[in-house]
Design a protein around this motif. Structure first.
Motif, short mmCIF file in Angstrom:
data_model
loop_
_atom_site.label_atom_id
_atom_site.label_comp_id
_atom_site.label_asym_id
_atom_site.label_seq_id
_atom_site.Cartn_x
_atom_site.Cartn_y
_atom_site.Cartn_z
N ARG A 19 -4.34 -39.47 11.19
CA ARG A 19 -3.04 -39.44 11.88
C ARG A 19 -2.43 -38.04 11.87
N THR A 20 -1.79 -37.71 12.96
CA THR A 20 -1.17 -36.38 13.07
C THR A 20 0.34 -36.42 12.84
N GLU A 21 0.98 -37.55 13.10
CA GLU A 21 2.42 -37.67 12.87
C GLU A 21 2.65 -38.07 11.42
N ARG A 22 3.06 -37.10 10.61
CA ARG A 22 3.17 -37.33 9.17
C ARG A 22 4.58 -37.16 8.62
N GLY A 23 5.54 -36.84 9.46
CA GLY A 23 6.88 -36.61 8.98
C GLY A 23 7.03 -35.23 8.36
N LYS A 24 8.15 -35.03 7.69
CA LYS A 24 8.46 -33.73 7.08
C LYS A 24 8.75 -33.91 5.59
N VAL A 25 8.27 -32.97 4.80
CA VAL A 25 8.50 -33.05 3.35
C VAL A 25 9.97 -32.77 3.06
N ALA A 26 10.42 -33.22 1.88
CA ALA A 26 11.81 -33.01 1.46
C ALA A 26 12.00 -31.54 1.10
N THR A 27 12.77 -30.83 1.91
CA THR A 27 12.98 -29.40 1.67
C THR A 27 14.23 -29.12 0.85
N ILE A 29 14.97 -30.22 -1.98
CA ILE A 29 14.55 -29.98 -3.36
C ILE A 29 13.45 -28.92 -3.27
N PRO A 30 13.74 -27.67 -3.59
CA PRO A 30 12.80 -26.58 -3.32
C PRO A 30 11.40 -26.81 -3.87
N GLU A 31 11.28 -27.42 -5.03
CA GLU A 31 9.96 -27.62 -5.64
C GLU A 31 9.11 -28.60 -4.84
N LEU A 32 9.75 -29.46 -4.04
CA LEU A 32 9.00 -30.41 -3.21
C LEU A 32 8.67 -29.84 -1.83
N ALA A 33 9.33 -28.76 -1.47
CA ALA A 33 9.18 -28.22 -0.12
C ALA A 33 7.76 -27.71 0.16
N GLY A 34 7.05 -27.31 -0.89
CA GLY A 34 5.73 -26.75 -0.70
C GLY A 34 4.59 -27.74 -0.83
N VAL A 35 4.89 -29.03 -0.97
CA VAL A 35 3.83 -30.03 -1.13
C VAL A 35 3.11 -30.22 0.20
N ASP A 36 1.79 -30.30 0.16
CA ASP A 36 0.96 -30.45 1.35
C ASP A 36 1.17 -31.82 1.98
N PRO A 37 1.70 -31.88 3.21
CA PRO A 37 1.94 -33.19 3.84
C PRO A 37 0.67 -33.90 4.29
N GLY A 38 -0.47 -33.24 4.18
CA GLY A 38 -1.72 -33.85 4.61
C GLY A 38 -2.30 -34.84 3.62
N GLN A 39 -1.65 -35.03 2.50
CA GLN A 39 -2.20 -35.90 1.46
C GLN A 39 -1.76 -37.36 1.65
N PHE A 40 -2.65 -38.26 1.26
CA PHE A 40 -2.35 -39.70 1.28
C PHE A 40 -3.16 -40.40 0.20
N GLY A 41 -2.49 -41.24 -0.57
CA GLY A 41 -3.17 -42.03 -1.59
C GLY A 41 -2.67 -43.46 -1.59
N ILE A 42 -3.52 -44.37 -2.04
CA ILE A 42 -3.15 -45.77 -2.14
C ILE A 42 -3.87 -46.40 -3.32
N ALA A 43 -3.18 -47.27 -4.04
CA ALA A 43 -3.78 -48.03 -5.14
C ALA A 43 -3.18 -49.43 -5.14
N VAL A 44 -4.03 -50.43 -5.36
CA VAL A 44 -3.61 -51.83 -5.38
C VAL A 44 -4.17 -52.49 -6.63
N VAL A 45 -3.31 -53.17 -7.38
CA VAL A 45 -3.76 -53.96 -8.53
C VAL A 45 -3.52 -55.43 -8.20
N VAL A 290 6.31 -41.58 5.90
CA VAL A 290 5.83 -42.05 7.20
C VAL A 290 4.49 -42.76 7.06
N LEU A 291 3.52 -42.09 6.45
CA LEU A 291 2.20 -42.71 6.31
C LEU A 291 2.22 -43.85 5.30
N GLY A 292 3.01 -43.71 4.24
CA GLY A 292 3.10 -44.78 3.26
C GLY A 292 3.61 -46.07 3.88
#
Length: 310
Positions: A19-27, A29-45, A290-292
């Motif tokens: 997917r290309t539409e991923r939204g925008k990271v929270a800017t 909070i400066p420490e979160l602004a540099g997180v790569d928006p291309g990441q996605f993870g999922i876990a189910v128990v 968005v992806l979550g």
């Protein structure tokens, strides 16, 4: 032919990767602004304790407002239903950090998941303790329910929040002015900023949510974390208030209790069936991943997990 849970989770991760539409990271909070928006993870128990994961499920991320589920659990354990004299149980219909709503409603936050409500919850946990002791209690609880001692506060994120959290400081001072904050503002904010800065993986977060999925019980340690009734009510609040002013739309599309955070994580609960964590740092206008959100919508539909029926 219907897919198994493992096949469904793998297919969702593959879908999200494309997917290309991923939204925008929270800017803000400066420490979160540099997180790569291309990441996605999922876990189910699931109910058998089997953990199914895909994508960046072992990458630590900032828990942010998802931590409010756990601080609410702790506060209710300390003060019981008297907490509801200080914070409501209604959806806000406004931004999660609204000052005007708090002023209009005379210092009683709409629910414990918006920022003002979570600050009151932090105050309830702090009562009679130092911030260090209160944070230690929060960390011990999270490590216990996740069966994982490797959960820590990201001090860089905590400092980033403290350095820029002016609106939260305003909310805390409004609460104090209305008599709904008992400890010193600086101490309460210190607890709040630090518990929002806890770093977790999708695996850790899904494991931490098991007690809400399975009637308040700790699946591996045995015994109760909370009563079945309290687990049910926390889940109800997650369904109605867990996605800020996007909660109604999330309930409409996904139909399961869930709590989001601006770090991009979402903890979701399917009562009696599963605890789920998803993470992708790109956010929509309401501050939800968005992806979550998209992944949970697909998962709920394919597994027929909506609490409103298949």
């Amino acid at each position: 032919m219907s897919l198994s849970l493992a096949e469904t989770v793998a297919a969702i991760a593959a879908d999200m990767a494309g997917r290309t539409e991923r939204g925008k990271v929270a800017t803000y909070i400066p420490e979160l602004a540099g997180v790569d928006p291309g990441q996605f993870g999922i876990a189910v128990v699931d109910a058998e304790g089997t953990l199914t994961a895909a994508g960046d499920s072992e990458t630590p991320f900032s828990i942010q407002s998802v931590s409010k589920v756990f601080t609410l659990t702790l506060a209710l354990g300390k003060v019981g239903d008297t907490l509801w004299n200080r914070v409501g149980r209604e959806p806000s219909g406004n931004a999660f950090n609204s000052i005007t709503q708090l002023e209009y409603e005379k210092g009683i936050p709409r629910n414990p998941f918006i920022n003002a409500g979570a600050i009151v919850v932090a105050d309830a946990i702090l009562a009679g303790h130092t911030p260090k002791v209160a944070l230690g209690e929060i960390l011990r609880f999270l490590r216990f329910i996740a069966d994982d001692e490797d959960i820590h506060i990201d001090q860089k994120v905590a400092r980033s929040e403290q350095d820029t959290g002016f609106r939260n400081a305003a909310l805390a001072n409004y609460l104090r002015a209305f008599g709904n904050l008992r400890a010193p503002v600086e101490q309460v904010l210190g607890v709040y900023f630090h518990h929002c800065a806890i770093a977790v993986t999708c695996r850790q977060l899904a494991l931490a949510g098991r007690y809400l999925a399975f009637g308040g019980r700790h699946p591996t340690a045995g015994g109760r974390v909370v009563s079945a009734g309290r687990a049910k009510r926390i889940n109800a609040l997650m369904l109605t208030c867990g996605h800020y002013d996007g909660s109604g739309d999330f309930a409409f599309k996904v139909g399961i209790p869930a709590k989001s955070g601006v770090g991009g994580g979402i903890l979701a609960v399917v009562p009696g069936k599963a605890a789920i964590a998803v993470w992708s740092p790109g956010l929509d206008a309401q501050g939800n991943s968005v992806l979550g959100s998209a992944a949970l919508e697909i998962l709920s539909q394919r597994m027929q997990w909506s609490v409103f029926g298949a």
